[in-house]
Design an enzyme around this catalytic site. Sequence first.
Site, mmCIF file in Angstrom:
data_model
loop_
_atom_site.group_PDB
_atom_site.id
_atom_site.type_symbol
_atom_site.label_atom_id
_atom_site.label_comp_id
_atom_site.label_asym_id
_atom_site.label_seq_id
_atom_site.Cartn_x
_atom_site.Cartn_y
_atom_site.Cartn_z
ATOM 1 N N GLU A 60 0.862 -1.186 0.000
ATOM 2 C CA GLU A 60 0.000 0.000 0.000
ATOM 3 C C GLU A 60 0.892 1.227 0.000
ATOM 4 O O GLU A 60 1.826 1.318 0.797
ATOM 5 C CB GLU A 60 -0.864 0.050 1.263
ATOM 6 C CG GLU A 60 -1.999 -0.945 1.283
ATOM 7 C CD GLU A 60 -2.791 -0.864 2.590
ATOM 8 O OE1 GLU A 60 -3.604 -1.756 2.814
ATOM 9 O OE2 GLU A 60 -2.575 0.074 3.375
ATOM 10 N N ASP B 151 -5.776 9.609 10.098
ATOM 11 C CA ASP B 151 -4.453 9.101 10.442
ATOM 12 C C ASP B 151 -3.916 9.708 11.722
ATOM 13 O O ASP B 151 -4.179 10.860 12.046
ATOM 14 C CB ASP B 151 -3.482 9.376 9.294
ATOM 15 C CG ASP B 151 -3.706 8.405 8.146
ATOM 16 O OD1 ASP B 151 -3.501 7.202 8.362
ATOM 17 O OD2 ASP B 151 -4.117 8.844 7.058
ATOM 18 N N TYR C 39 -10.513 -4.570 3.971
ATOM 19 C CA TYR C 39 -9.515 -4.130 4.954
ATOM 20 C C TYR C 39 -10.268 -3.917 6.258
ATOM 21 O O TYR C 39 -11.064 -2.989 6.371
ATOM 22 C CB TYR C 39 -8.881 -2.840 4.454
ATOM 23 C CG TYR C 39 -7.737 -2.279 5.282
ATOM 24 C CD1 TYR C 39 -7.591 -2.512 6.645
ATOM 25 C CD2 TYR C 39 -6.782 -1.467 4.662
ATOM 26 C CE1 TYR C 39 -6.547 -1.973 7.363
ATOM 27 C CE2 TYR C 39 -5.725 -0.915 5.380
ATOM 28 C CZ TYR C 39 -5.620 -1.170 6.723
ATOM 29 O OH TYR C 39 -4.588 -0.608 7.442
#
Lengths: 275, 415
Positions: free
Chosen positions: A51, A62, A177
């Site tokens: 990734e 994040d 994911y």
Amino acid sequence: MTASRLDRRFQALRDEGRAGLVTFVCGGDPDPETFQAILGGLPEAGADVIEVGMPFSDPMADGPSIQAGNLRALAAGMTLERLLGHIARFRNGNSETPIVLMGYFNPIHKFGPERFLEAAIVAGVDGLIVVDLPPEEDAELCLPALARGLNFIRLATPTTDDKRLPKVLGNTSGFIYYVSITGITGAAAPVADMVGAAVERLRRHTDLPVAVGFGIREPEQAAGIARLADAAVVGSALVDEVARHVASGDTSGLARALHAKVEGLAQAVRRARAA
Amino acid sequence: MATAIPATTHMTTGRPNSFRAGPDEDGHFGIYGGRFVAETLMPNILELEQAWRAAKEDPGFQAELDSWFKDYVGRPSPLYLAQRLTDHLGGAKVYFKRDELNHTGAHKINNCVGQILLATRMGKKRIIAETGAGQHGVATATVAARFGLECVIYMGERDIERQSPNVFRMRLLGAKVVPVTSGSKTLKDAMNEALRDWVTNVEDTFYIIGSVAGPHPYPALVRDFQSVIGHEAKAQLLEKEGRLPDLLVAAVGGGSNAMGLFHPFLDDPEVRIVAVEAAGDGIETGRHAAAMSAGEPGVLHGMRSYLMQDADGQIVEPHSISAGLDYPGIGPEHSWLKDMGRIEIATATDQDALDAFALCAKLEGILPALEPSHALAEVTRQAPRMAKDQIIIMNLCGRGDKDIGTVAQHMGVTL
């Protein structure tokens, strides 16, 4: 439709009877040349899927590590267009390891979704993860990407309940994911029991491979995930390795050190189900 | 992508039959708005939307809200004829909608009261918010204290330095103020950090967004709570003058005070509407916060809207003397109304705002906040060009006490 590079890779992992290691690095971090060296050596170090983060000024999902990686990459001049050039160079020497671009929608929106998809395919990108494009916003990028044969990978989280899962899985391809914690990248470590239950729940809804990430830092943790899921994703721990070398003022040994870290993780993942 | 024109449009002109019908079911105002958030948050914003819809249909909720508006906020706020300013400008009559007289000194409290009532209906125990100038943070800390809920306010480190009295105020009210050190350390980063908190604490936490920005349903929900400004102004002017105004003027950062004033007038075609963006050092310098004047559509903080961004789609750091206007985006409904031609966009520089601030203090005995000072700068340009029997309503959405340090600094005065 022919099987995508991601489909082939996960099939090969199944045939080998082991889980895969998915590595995340920020595109262009800490500088273009070092990044290219990092990217180029990841398959040999044991990354089964790579990734690559598309740097963005405001990465809302994040944690501090990856935020800092984004800003380092941008400060060193990375752009979406240049990043695709780096992917193309990687692809010249590697035709097997899937590359998934991960990031936020605005740089793609600015680039132009159609033009971006064309350029990504030419560069050899296999899949996209766009954190801030939920199924409710599929029309603009997800559906055109699928139509062109790119995989569109979605995140499922502990808050994605059974009622919502079908919607999340609907246009997902390549793999799903699973974000093992509610939180940002690099936060608390996942609890194995809960991950196991979550993976089982996902498998009741889909045949797609399940990769589990967020909070996995050490080889033993990765091995624990590898016993439960089809792949373990490691990101912040690798980005922290970059940060450590940048802080020391010497990045000459960075690529080698990062690859060594990936080797340790990969060995643990490969041994996990035999142990 | 949603179509640019709503389903109910006039057959020949292509203009919508109503400018007040949005957003559509998925939160779009034309191409703007939407829900561009991480999956972790989707269940939450869907839950919030349900709670909001249920509350809207519950007469008990509206009655409760009205009662808090009246007895706690101090509504209705007066509609005040600024006679000396009117005489000075020599044109249209200038009315101020005085939301600076609300409890906590700005319009922000209207929305906070509304959202905390929703939060309690939803059983949430913990309140988070972002703040720039600190007004929304103070208003949030205020209602959290009153309803006995834990409160965490995210504020950029740079804004904490510029607005230290508000930081202390929030702490006095029992809130935890968390300095945000990421990115440019201002409002947009505080919003990023609040979103990160929300992603981590989805179960028990309610995020009180302070503007008509963010993912659906926030832009519509905040607008609904702030529309009390325009509804009151309309009724008050009808009582005083027996007619509608010719012009509405309000400053826009995220756009909540402006939308609150504008929305009830959107379907009155005789009413011109001007939104004033912060031009900072001047649009041409690049140091400004004028997303609609100088930006282009993009996606940030859960919405598509006009955004300040570079050629690579990275967000450009905004600049304004007013911390409350220092935001690189704008609420999506404003973007749509601009594209539809229903609102006009003007700009005022830092200096324009300071001049208007001084004028208002001298002529009206009111220290306006630097945010509405931008609107006032536009009023001083518009009023002289209008006839004496015409009427302007400007939203005086906040008081200037919080800004005296900034103003003193620009005057070279040490306090």
